[in-house]
Design a protein around this motif. Structure first.
Motif, PDB file in Angstrom:
ATOM      1  N   ASN A 177       0.895  -1.033   0.264  1.00  0.00           N
ATOM      2  CA  ASN A 177      -0.078   0.007   0.134  1.00  0.00           C
ATOM      3  C   ASN A 177       0.894   0.942  -0.022  1.00  0.00           C
ATOM      4  O   ASN A 177       0.948   2.340   0.444  1.00  0.00           O
ATOM      5  CB  ASN A 177      -0.975   0.157   0.891  1.00  0.00           C
ATOM      6  CG  ASN A 177      -2.099  -1.245   1.115  1.00  0.00           C
ATOM      7  OD1 ASN A 177      -2.886  -0.859   0.855  1.00  0.00           O
ATOM      8  ND2 ASN A 177      -2.270  -2.519   1.769  1.00  0.00           N
ATOM      9  N   ALA A 178       2.044   1.085  -0.838  1.00  0.00           N
ATOM     10  CA  ALA A 178       2.613   2.540  -0.701  1.00  0.00           C
ATOM     11  C   ALA A 178       2.401   3.308  -1.478  1.00  0.00           C
ATOM     12  O   ALA A 178       1.818   3.015  -2.153  1.00  0.00           O
ATOM     13  CB  ALA A 178       4.412   1.477  -1.275  1.00  0.00           C
ATOM     14  N   PRO A 179       2.820   4.189  -0.589  1.00  0.00           N
ATOM     15  CA  PRO A 179       3.563   4.629   0.440  1.00  0.00           C
ATOM     16  C   PRO A 179       2.942   5.158   1.306  1.00  0.00           C
ATOM     17  O   PRO A 179       1.645   5.465   1.070  1.00  0.00           O
ATOM     18  CB  PRO A 179       4.214   6.363  -0.299  1.00  0.00           C
ATOM     19  CG  PRO A 179       3.134   6.937  -0.754  1.00  0.00           C
ATOM     20  CD  PRO A 179       2.058   5.844  -1.826  1.00  0.00           C
ATOM     21  N   TRP A 180       3.219   4.250   2.355  1.00  0.00           N
ATOM     22  CA  TRP A 180       2.296   4.213   4.011  1.00  0.00           C
ATOM     23  C   TRP A 180       3.476   4.530   4.848  1.00  0.00           C
ATOM     24  O   TRP A 180       4.732   4.280   5.182  1.00  0.00           O
ATOM     25  CB  TRP A 180       2.426   2.603   3.753  1.00  0.00           C
ATOM     26  CG  TRP A 180       1.705   1.921   5.181  1.00  0.00           C
ATOM     27  CD1 TRP A 180       2.004   2.342   6.481  1.00  0.00           C
ATOM     28  CD2 TRP A 180       0.016   2.523   4.902  1.00  0.00           C
ATOM     29  NE1 TRP A 180       1.019   1.757   6.813  1.00  0.00           N
ATOM     30  CE2 TRP A 180      -0.587   1.763   6.050  1.00  0.00           C
ATOM     31  CE3 TRP A 180      -0.533   1.822   3.957  1.00  0.00           C
ATOM     32  CZ2 TRP A 180      -1.384   1.712   7.171  1.00  0.00           C
ATOM     33  CZ3 TRP A 180      -2.891   2.644   4.689  1.00  0.00           C
ATOM     34  CH2 TRP A 180      -2.161   2.000   5.595  1.00  0.00           C
ATOM     35  N   PRO A 181       2.871   5.049   5.575  1.00  0.00           N
ATOM     36  CA  PRO A 181       4.341   6.276   6.529  1.00  0.00           C
ATOM     37  C   PRO A 181       4.326   5.254   7.309  1.00  0.00           C
ATOM     38  O   PRO A 181       3.527   4.510   7.984  1.00  0.00           O
ATOM     39  CB  PRO A 181       2.783   7.446   6.890  1.00  0.00           C
ATOM     40  CG  PRO A 181       1.688   7.185   7.078  1.00  0.00           C
ATOM     41  CD  PRO A 181       1.633   6.096   5.628  1.00  0.00           C
ATOM     42  N   VAL A 182       5.324   4.666   8.639  1.00  0.00           N
ATOM     43  CA  VAL A 182       5.595   4.391   9.307  1.00  0.00           C
ATOM     44  C   VAL A 182       6.042   5.070  10.453  1.00  0.00           C
ATOM     45  O   VAL A 182       7.196   5.731  10.145  1.00  0.00           O
ATOM     46  CB  VAL A 182       6.444   3.506   8.799  1.00  0.00           C
ATOM     47  CG1 VAL A 182       7.151   2.289  10.080  1.00  0.00           C
ATOM     48  CG2 VAL A 182       5.889   2.601   7.986  1.00  0.00           C
ATOM     49  N   ASN A 183       5.994   4.609  11.728  1.00  0.00           N
ATOM     50  CA  ASN A 183       6.758   5.810  12.479  1.00  0.00           C
ATOM     51  C   ASN A 183       7.884   4.920  12.719  1.00  0.00           C
ATOM     52  O   ASN A 183       7.552   3.919  14.412  1.00  0.00           O
ATOM     53  CB  ASN A 183       5.759   6.106  14.113  1.00  0.00           C
ATOM     54  CG  ASN A 183       6.185   6.604  15.003  1.00  0.00           C
ATOM     55  OD1 ASN A 183       7.437   7.233  14.992  1.00  0.00           O
ATOM     56  ND2 ASN A 183       4.746   7.301  15.804  1.00  0.00           N
TER      57      ASN A 183
END
Length: 431
Positions: free
Chosen positions: A419-425
């Motif tokens: 599901n890119a771009p998918w934000p990751v913390n």
């Protein structure tokens, strides 16, 4: 994290913080299903959820002095209608409660963009446990992979599973397929044969074909991942075919009192893993009877109110209420935003002392959450039907999360990549 204040004090929070003006409401819509093939199990859960929020409104003036608007949006458990409910309510909601693994999977990417927390208590996509990837999704207090692991643990306590055969009777739906990765992992590690037996939505009440297969396979155990009408159909067929009920174990959604009352004594020995337990003598139940049920503000009845699912609904809304109070106190505002509620959900610390303070002794195990841990992994009890009611048949079981940690991490990473771009913390990675 700040210490919780007493509920009597938090009731006045909205009048003294921020500008001093009373807030209008906390909009926490619930995607209910009081109709359709899953209504029999949905109704007591929805009643429990709604009644707890009604109690807070009647007793405390809401949460932090702010009334809770716990509006229901009926889905009939339809994924399409669930998405419609999400779109209809997201404008002013501080949380979304999908109430279906299928709906959860559909709104997961939407909520990530809209920045609205998903609260899927005890259901949904198991990799949501990874808070650094799924920043807006929570499946507290326990996920399906936790449940599958605890069931296998319990079965191992009865004897080695090497060479045994386990039938996996499951709804042919995203919900029913959720535990397969952990069950398949355990089958390989522990040497048992796993036999998946799906039940279609049109087969729930007539499972003669599935139980014919079970009779042919002669499994040592049946694990049931059922919901709604499927549960009653399976339990009735199990009794009819004389399958030993003590060797049949369901997920927490397959432990509904009404389903077992259909067979009564014949269902004795049937078990269900559960992260909640009804306690009719708990102080919260007395308050509910006085201020909500007897006051005519509830849709429940005395028998339902003592059941597993009604009590579970209470626990679900209590968890949400705790997260709201966390956010209010941390951000010194009564009218919290969805982003602030996310912080509140990431900072739940339900100790035994806090559970007792809330009047819910024995109704849910202690658990905590964090930025990285969005499930809590509370553990659960094995409940057993004694012919009349469910009783606790084990001490608290805890999932061995480290045993499938790599599965959580890899599945979450695969989802983010797909599901890119998918934000990751990445700030959560070290927790």
């Amino acid at each position: 994290m700040k210490r919780y204040r007493k509920m009597a004090l938090t009731a006045a929070l909205g009048a003294v913080i921020g500008t001093g003006a009373m807030a209008q409401e906390l909009y926490t819509p619930n995607m209910a299903y009081r109709t359709g093939p899953f209504a029999a199990t949905g109704i007591p859960l929805m009643n429990g959820q709604a009644d707890y929020m009604t109690l807070l409104n009647e007793r405390d003036g809401g949460i932090g002095g702010v009334k809770v608007d716990f509006e229901e949006c009926e889905t009939g458990y339809s994924t399409e209608k669930g998405v419609e409910c999400y779109e209809k309510t997201k404008g002013k909601a501080i949380v979304t409660q999908p109430w279906s693994t299928g709906i959860t999977l559909q709104v997961l990417p939407k909520a990530n963009v809209d920045e609205i927390p998903i609260l899927a208590s005890g259901y949904g996509f198991s990799p949501m446990a990874d808070g650094k990837v799924f920043q807006w999704a929570f499946n507290v207090p326990a996920g399906y992979w936790d449940g599958a692991d605890m069931i296998i643990q319990y079965l191992e306590e009865q004897g080695s599973l090497d060479g045994k055969k386990i039938a996996f009777l499951h709804l042919d739906h995203p919900f029913g397929k959720e535990p397969l990765p952990v069950l398949e992992m355990h089958a390989e590690d522990k040497g048992f044969e796993l036999v998946p037996i799906p039940v279609g939505l049109k087969e729930m009440q007539n499972q003669s074909a599935q139980w014919l297969q079970i009779r042919r396979e002669r499994p040592d155990y049946v694990i049931m991942w059922g919901w709604g009408a499927m549960n009653a159909g399976a339990i009735t067929e199990a009794v009819k075919t004389k399958f030993p009920m003590e060797n049949m174990i369901g997920v927490w959604w397959a432990g509904h009192d009404a389903d077992l009352k259909l067979v009564g004594e014949d269902g004795k020995g049937y078990k269900s893993i559960s992260w909640s337990f009804p306690n009719p003598d708990a102080p919260v139940m007395q308050e509910l009877r006085e201020k909500v049920i007897d006051a005519g503000l509830s849709q429940t009845n005395p028998e339902e109110a003592e059941g597993v699912f009604y009590g579970r609904g209470l626990v679900m809304s209590m968890i949400l209420a705790e997260a709201i109070k966390n956010a209010q106190e941390n951000f010194d505002t009564a009218e919290i935003s969805p982003e602030q509620l996310r912080w509140g959900l990431e900072n739940i610390d339900l100790t035994e002392e806090r559970i007792a303070e809330l009047g819910m002794e024995g109704m849910v195990p202690p658990f905590s959450t964090s930025c990285a841990n969005h499930t809590g992994h509370s553990g659960g009890w094995m409940l057993e039907w004694d012919g009349e009611k469910f009783v606790k048949a084990s001490d608290l079981l805890k999932a061995n999360v480290d045993g499938y940690r790599d599965l959580i991490d890899s599945s979450a990473a695969d989802y983010a990549e797909a599901n890119a771009p998918w934000p990751v913390n990445e700030d959560c990675a070290a927790e």
